[in-house]
Design a protein around this motif. Structure first.
Motif, PDB file in Angstrom:
ATOM      1  N   LEU A   3       0.831  -1.207   0.000  1.00 42.85           N
ATOM      2  CA  LEU A   3       0.000   0.000   0.000  1.00 42.85           C
ATOM      3  C   LEU A   3       0.862   1.253   0.000  1.00 42.85           C
ATOM      4  O   LEU A   3       0.567   2.213  -0.717  1.00 42.85           O
ATOM      5  CB  LEU A   3      -0.942   0.004   1.210  1.00 42.85           C
ATOM      6  N   GLU A   4       1.933   1.250   0.778  1.00 40.80           N
ATOM      7  CA  GLU A   4       2.840   2.401   0.786  1.00 40.80           C
ATOM      8  C   GLU A   4       3.421   2.640  -0.605  1.00 40.80           C
ATOM      9  O   GLU A   4       3.525   3.777  -1.064  1.00 40.80           O
ATOM     10  CB  GLU A   4       3.970   2.184   1.794  1.00 40.80           C
ATOM     11  N   GLY A   5       3.794   1.571  -1.291  1.00 39.51           N
ATOM     12  CA  GLY A   5       4.317   1.693  -2.650  1.00 39.51           C
ATOM     13  C   GLY A   5       3.275   2.236  -3.609  1.00 39.51           C
ATOM     14  O   GLY A   5       3.572   3.071  -4.468  1.00 39.51           O
ATOM     15  N   PHE A   6       2.034   1.771  -3.458  1.00 36.51           N
ATOM     16  CA  PHE A   6       0.951   2.260  -4.319  1.00 36.51           C
ATOM     17  C   PHE A   6       0.683   3.739  -4.077  1.00 36.51           C
ATOM     18  O   PHE A   6       0.404   4.488  -5.022  1.00 36.51           O
ATOM     19  CB  PHE A   6      -0.328   1.455  -4.108  1.00 36.51           C
ATOM     20  N   GLU A   7       0.765   4.154  -2.818  1.00 35.56           N
ATOM     21  CA  GLU A   7       0.548   5.570  -2.513  1.00 35.56           C
ATOM     22  C   GLU A   7       1.651   6.439  -3.100  1.00 35.56           C
ATOM     23  O   GLU A   7       1.402   7.551  -3.569  1.00 35.56           O
ATOM     24  CB  GLU A   7       0.426   5.778  -1.008  1.00 35.56           C
ATOM     25  N   LYS A   8       2.895   5.936  -3.090  1.00 33.21           N
ATOM     26  CA  LYS A   8       3.993   6.672  -3.718  1.00 33.21           C
ATOM     27  C   LYS A   8       3.787   6.755  -5.219  1.00 33.21           C
ATOM     28  O   LYS A   8       4.068   7.784  -5.841  1.00 33.21           O
ATOM     29  CB  LYS A   8       5.330   6.005  -3.407  1.00 33.21           C
ATOM     30  N   ASP A   9       3.292   5.667  -5.811  1.00 35.40           N
ATOM     31  CA  ASP A   9       3.017   5.668  -7.241  1.00 35.40           C
ATOM     32  C   ASP A   9       1.937   6.692  -7.594  1.00 35.40           C
ATOM     33  O   ASP A   9       2.001   7.335  -8.644  1.00 35.40           O
ATOM     34  CB  ASP A   9       2.563   4.282  -7.710  1.00 35.40           C
ATOM     35  N   LEU A  10       0.953   6.846  -6.717  1.00 34.94           N
ATOM     36  CA  LEU A  10      -0.118   7.812  -6.961  1.00 34.94           C
ATOM     37  C   LEU A  10       0.435   9.235  -7.005  1.00 34.94           C
ATOM     38  O   LEU A  10      -0.025  10.060  -7.796  1.00 34.94           O
ATOM     39  CB  LEU A  10      -1.198   7.694  -5.872  1.00 34.94           C
ATOM     40  N   MET A  11       1.424   9.509  -6.163  1.00 30.50           N
ATOM     41  CA  MET A  11       1.999  10.862  -6.129  1.00 30.50           C
ATOM     42  C   MET A  11       2.810  11.168  -7.386  1.00 30.50           C
ATOM     43  O   MET A  11       2.954  12.326  -7.753  1.00 30.50           O
ATOM     44  CB  MET A  11       2.885  11.025  -4.893  1.00 30.50           C
ATOM     45  N   GLN A  38      -3.592  13.598 -16.458  1.00 33.46           N
ATOM     46  CA  GLN A  38      -4.363  13.464 -17.687  1.00 33.46           C
ATOM     47  C   GLN A  38      -3.879  12.342 -18.596  1.00 33.46           C
ATOM     48  O   GLN A  38      -3.958  12.448 -19.821  1.00 33.46           O
ATOM     49  CB  GLN A  38      -4.397  14.793 -18.444  1.00 33.46           C
ATOM     50  N   THR A  39      -3.362  11.292 -18.015  1.00 27.94           N
ATOM     51  CA  THR A  39      -2.962  10.135 -18.824  1.00 27.94           C
ATOM     52  C   THR A  39      -3.826   8.911 -18.519  1.00 27.94           C
ATOM     53  O   THR A  39      -3.677   7.890 -19.165  1.00 27.94           O
ATOM     54  CB  THR A  39      -1.488   9.767 -18.567  1.00 27.94           C
ATOM     55  N   GLY A  40      -4.688   9.015 -17.527  1.00 32.58           N
ATOM     56  CA  GLY A  40      -5.535   7.884 -17.156  1.00 32.58           C
ATOM     57  C   GLY A  40      -4.886   6.959 -16.154  1.00 32.58           C
ATOM     58  O   GLY A  40      -5.492   5.992 -15.711  1.00 32.58           O
ATOM     59  N   GLN A  41      -3.626   7.252 -15.789  1.00 40.96           N
ATOM     60  CA  GLN A  41      -2.920   6.403 -14.836  1.00 40.96           C
ATOM     61  C   GLN A  41      -3.471   6.556 -13.423  1.00 40.96           C
ATOM     62  O   GLN A  41      -3.380   5.637 -12.619  1.00 40.96           O
ATOM     63  CB  GLN A  41      -1.429   6.734 -14.831  1.00 40.96           C
ATOM     64  N   LYS A  84      -7.282   2.610  -7.997  1.00 37.93           N
ATOM     65  CA  LYS A  84      -7.880   1.273  -7.916  1.00 37.93           C
ATOM     66  C   LYS A  84      -6.975   0.332  -7.119  1.00 37.93           C
ATOM     67  O   LYS A  84      -7.444  -0.433  -6.275  1.00 37.93           O
ATOM     68  CB  LYS A  84      -8.115   0.708  -9.324  1.00 37.93           C
ATOM     69  N   ARG A  85      -5.671   0.394  -7.391  1.00 36.84           N
ATOM     70  CA  ARG A  85      -4.726  -0.453  -6.639  1.00 36.84           C
ATOM     71  C   ARG A  85      -4.742  -0.100  -5.156  1.00 36.84           C
ATOM     72  O   ARG A  85      -4.684  -0.977  -4.302  1.00 36.84           O
ATOM     73  CB  ARG A  85      -3.323  -0.315  -7.224  1.00 36.84           C
ATOM     74  N   ILE A  86      -4.824   1.189  -4.840  1.00 39.09           N
ATOM     75  CA  ILE A  86      -4.873   1.621  -3.440  1.00 39.09           C
ATOM     76  C   ILE A  86      -6.146   1.108  -2.779  1.00 39.09           C
ATOM     77  O   ILE A  86      -6.111   0.573  -1.662  1.00 39.09           O
ATOM     78  CB  ILE A  86      -4.771   3.160  -3.336  1.00 39.09           C
ATOM     79  N   TYR A  87      -7.275   1.253  -3.458  1.00 39.31           N
ATOM     80  CA  TYR A  87      -8.551   0.794  -2.912  1.00 39.31           C
ATOM     81  C   TYR A  87      -8.527  -0.716  -2.652  1.00 39.31           C
ATOM     82  O   TYR A  87      -8.954  -1.192  -1.591  1.00 39.31           O
ATOM     83  CB  TYR A  87      -9.692   1.147  -3.866  1.00 39.31           C
ATOM     84  N   GLU A  88      -8.022  -1.483  -3.617  1.00 42.51           N
ATOM     85  CA  GLU A  88      -7.954  -2.938  -3.461  1.00 42.51           C
ATOM     86  C   GLU A  88      -7.009  -3.326  -2.329  1.00 42.51           C
ATOM     87  O   GLU A  88      -7.273  -4.265  -1.570  1.00 42.51           O
ATOM     88  CB  GLU A  88      -7.525  -3.584  -4.769  1.00 42.51           C
ATOM     89  N   SER A  89      -5.902  -2.610  -2.206  1.00 40.63           N
ATOM     90  CA  SER A  89      -4.950  -2.890  -1.144  1.00 40.63           C
ATOM     91  C   SER A  89      -5.539  -2.580   0.223  1.00 40.63           C
ATOM     92  O   SER A  89      -5.346  -3.342   1.179  1.00 40.63           O
ATOM     93  CB  SER A  89      -3.667  -2.096  -1.364  1.00 40.63           C
ATOM     94  N   GLN A  90      -6.273  -1.478   0.325  1.00 43.31           N
ATOM     95  CA  GLN A  90      -6.925  -1.135   1.596  1.00 43.31           C
ATOM     96  C   GLN A  90      -7.980  -2.176   1.971  1.00 43.31           C
ATOM     97  O   GLN A  90      -8.109  -2.545   3.145  1.00 43.31           O
ATOM     98  CB  GLN A  90      -7.556   0.256   1.516  1.00 43.31           C
ATOM     99  N   ALA A  91      -8.701  -2.682   0.984  1.00 42.83           N
ATOM    100  CA  ALA A  91      -9.696  -3.725   1.249  1.00 42.83           C
ATOM    101  C   ALA A  91      -9.011  -5.015   1.717  1.00 42.83           C
ATOM    102  O   ALA A  91      -9.494  -5.690   2.639  1.00 42.83           O
ATOM    103  CB  ALA A  91     -10.527  -3.991  -0.001  1.00 42.83           C
TER     104      ALA A  91
END
Length: 173
Positions: A51-59, A64-67, A73-80
């Motif tokens: 989750l920490e890695g996914f949050e860094k990726d979000l930053m 505007q690339t759709g990423q 989505k990865r963060i949401y799935e990881s939190q679940a």
């Protein structure tokens, strides 16, 4: 000398017949549950690091690339997954506490009756239950047929049409 040896022998035979203080440590079900708690805790920690890695990726997502949609989505799935693993760890800890109490009670009963403990039938029942819990829940006919060693040959894979090979003569048009 003989008198001292006889007294020591009688003393050691009567002293060896004391109940264990922690019988749950000898219980295989208790130790298996402890192992499951350790595995679930390790999985929880691994998911928290993901989750920490996914949050860094979000930053670092390019706007505007759709990423951003996939990063969220990865963060949401990881939190679940973290929530589910936390619940599983709590459940297993409660189950360990319950098994500890059960093991102590059953050991006291078995010790009073001079029976073997832990009961091998209970362990076999536990193993069968665990096998069923971990079994696949979807029905796959092809996989079941492979396990049984049965093969289904429809005859359609040979390239010949229906009726070919039945002894009928082919007519040319």
């Amino acid at each position: 000398m003989r008198l001292i040896a006889v007294i020591l022998l009688i003393f050691t035979l009567t002293a060896c017949n004391k109940p264990m203080e922690n019988p749950e440590l000898k219980d295989p079900i208790y130790s298996d549950l402890q192992t499951q708690v350790g595995a679930a805790t390790a999985a929880l920690e691994a998911e928290k690091k993901k989750l920490e890695g996914f949050e860094k990726d979000l930053m670092t997502v390019v706007p505007q690339t759709g990423q951003i949609k996939y990063a969220k989505k990865r963060i949401y799935e990881s939190q679940a997954a973290i929530t589910r693993l936390e619940q599983e760890v709590e459940y297993l800890k409660l189950k360990v506490e319950q098994r500890k109490a059960t093991a102590q009670q059953s050991y006291k009963k078995a010790f009073a009756k001079k029976e073997d403990w832990p009961d091998p039938k209970e362990w076999a029942s536990y193993q069968a239950e665990q096998k069923l819990r971990k079994a696949k829940r979807s029905w796959d006919v092809k996989e079941r047929m492979k396990e049984a060693g049965v093969s289904i040959d429809t005859g359609l894979g040979s390239g010949e049409g229906a009726g070919a090979g039945d002894g009928e003569a082919k007519s040319e048009h």
